[in-house]
Write an enzyme that holds these catalytic residues in place. Structure first.
Site, PDB file in Angstrom:
ATOM      1  N   GLU A 183       0.843  -1.199   0.000  1.00 20.78           N
ATOM      2  CA  GLU A 183       0.000   0.000   0.000  1.00 20.78           C
ATOM      3  C   GLU A 183       0.881   1.253   0.000  1.00 20.78           C
ATOM      4  OE1 GLU A 183      -3.821  -0.475   2.182  1.00 20.78           O
ATOM      5  OE2 GLU A 183      -3.053  -2.420   2.793  1.00 20.78           O
ATOM      6  N   MET A 184       1.117   1.850   1.153  1.00 20.06           N
ATOM      7  CA  MET A 184       1.882   3.089   1.168  1.00 20.06           C
ATOM      8  C   MET A 184       3.374   2.853   1.451  1.00 20.06           C
ATOM      9  SD  MET A 184      -1.195   5.163   3.033  1.00 20.06           S
ATOM     10  CE  MET A 184      -0.714   6.891   2.937  1.00 20.06           C
TER      11      MET A 184
END
Lengths: 333, 333
Positions: free
Chosen positions: B127-128
């Site tokens: 994700e991040m």
């Protein structure tokens, strides 16, 4: 209020005229930004929705706002933008704020205006990777958009011309007046500190204003990157040469606006200068043959930070829902 | 106004009581959403800024809002989210709207609340991809954030606890009251068409409400995906089993909210159902052993679309500028 006699009137006129002269002098190189005039609010609103709509990309997750982020400085703050399938673009994303004031769009000026510009990244393979025909199909399939196009243009046939027309109309509103430097340009002596004022004096007198001028403090001409010394870069970008094919225009890029430059790091077409200090130092040496002292650099940067204006306050757009027949995004196509 | 005699009062009381009974009956399974109560507007504002800030990701281009897009349905409308380096996540992004009403967060409920949830995607590699220590360093280096933390918490030391606390505070405000179905629940007989009303009757009487109940029309329990027939999926997600290790909980997922389900396509934890018709058809067969006719499907879907509420109106947040010492994003790390 006391009535003025003729001597009083003369004094008042003299002061006013001195002040107009001072104003004119202050605004010799850089003029204050004017607030945007909104003529067609419905078109601006539609353009805003499209600007934020990731369905204009093949993946469904990249919108204009991804690289020209209006919560930041109208940029993405990375060296070069990341597009479809995580490809790195060839150049640093220029800010969309005050871009309407530029002589042309893109670093190499290959689009004559914002409307022509808006079409490019949508279909560019390293950006949104969306064929225009598919972009039109997607928007045409969304009832909440079709309604708006109908109200604005009198018919509900969506095409790229209308899509880019509305996006440009929105982008025209993205000006950032009200910076402290503009207050000073308009006569407020207290808007700048002594250091900032000195910084501007160095900026003006050492020749930065030859290119960074006008209300956008740039955007008015193409100039060679690396005048007195060549600029060494691993970027494949060749500037104006790519548009005109003229050898003399190799590495000529549009002079970027310095409005909100505090927010638009990193700097240059290749994003290689991380800080304002670094960017000013390189510009001084390569463009002006001038090695600024640390004190001078500090003051010029202090001045540059007074160019941060008011980013437009706006509501987060709420986008209309896709229909069942809306072509679905394909992140891996 | 006429004065009521005792007979009149009796009639009025009878009507009122019948109407309360009707109301109670209407609200047996699903209750109207209540608007968010904002107790600490400064904390909500800071949480909103962080929710929109891509600097919480390693690449500098992914924010919470990338996958939980508040301009859309609080989702990204792709099968499974695309994260750092264009990796596809294992599950479909659940909507952040009304997520505060769920018994737990994530499809498998592994986070007990929104605050615990917010920490996950920031550091998840797909994700991040941002180590929490680096996320804290970045936020701590941004003067415009530090100021706000100091005002809210009384000291300017940033940590993940504070970052996720503010994000959760913002997410608590993301409720969507005012749907047509809520108007009907509150007594407005004209809020629904006959088809929509019939769709709700089928939805309730055939057992959908056993799981899709409460104000969020879901989010109140974990249930097995594929009760009467197994659900075939290429998704690696195993649901509750991944959290508890209990074999009986394999493929048990949190029942998703159906609020704004018109906007949260595609459906299921693997995002494999493209349309509401498809999702309702599969749910009927696998969970209830019921093959809905086309007419029934149409009516249930018509009802589901009345669950679209008012997405919160909000200003686009303007994020504070990085400092010269703010760690820079690294899209390719």
């Amino acid at each position: 209020m006391k009535r003025l006699n003729s001597a009083g009137i003369l004094i008042a006129l003299t002061i006013a005229s001195a002040s107009v002269n001072a104003m004119t002098e202050r605004q010799q190189w850089i003029q204050p930004l004017q607030p945007a005039e909104i003529k067609n609010p419905e078109k601006v609103e539609l353009g805003k929705q499209l600007f934020f709509d990731p369905r204009l990309s093949m993946s469904g997750i990249i919108s204009c706002n991804t690289c020209h982020n209006l919560s930041l400085g109208g940029v993405d703050n990375v060296k070069t933008s990341i597009g479809h399938k995580w490809q790195a673009g060839p150049v640093n994303a220029p800010t969309v704020f005050n871009s309407s004031l530029a002589i042309a769009q893109f670093w190499d000026g290959r689009a004559e205006d914002l409307k022509a510009q808006a079409a490019g990244p949508i279909e560019a393979a390293v950006e949104m990777a969306m064929p225009h025909t598919l972009a039109v199909d997607v928007i045409q399939s969304i009832p909440g958009y079709v309604e708006q196009f109908k109200r604005i243009y009198g018919n509900d046939k969506v095409d790229m011309d209308k899509i880019t027309d509305t996006i440009a109309e929105f982008e025209n509103t993205l000006v950032t007046p009200g910076s402290r430097f503009d207050l000073w340009l308009q006569g407020d002596d207290n808007a700048l500190t002594a250091d900032e004022r000195e910084g501007y004096d160095i900026f003006a007198s050492s020749g930065c204003v030859a290119c960074h001028n006008g209300p956008a403090v740039g955007g008015t001409s193409f100039q060679k990157m690396g005048v007195l010394e060549p600029y060494v870069s691993s970027s494949p970008a060749e500037g104006r040469f790519a548009v005109t094919g003229k050898d003399a225009e190799r590495f000529m890029f549009k002079v970027p606006t310095l409005r909100n430059v505090e927010l638009t790091y990193p700097y240059f077409h290749d994003g290689e200068a991380a800080t304002l200090e670094e960017a000013v130092d390189i510009m001084g040496r390569l463009q002006l043959g001038r090695q600024y002292s640390e004190d001078e650099l500090g003051k010029i940067v202090a001045f540059l930070k007074t160019l941060t204006g008011e980013r437009p306050a706006m509501a987060l757009p709420l986008l209309p829902a896709s229909g069942d027949k809306t072509p679905r995004p394909e992140p891996f196509r």
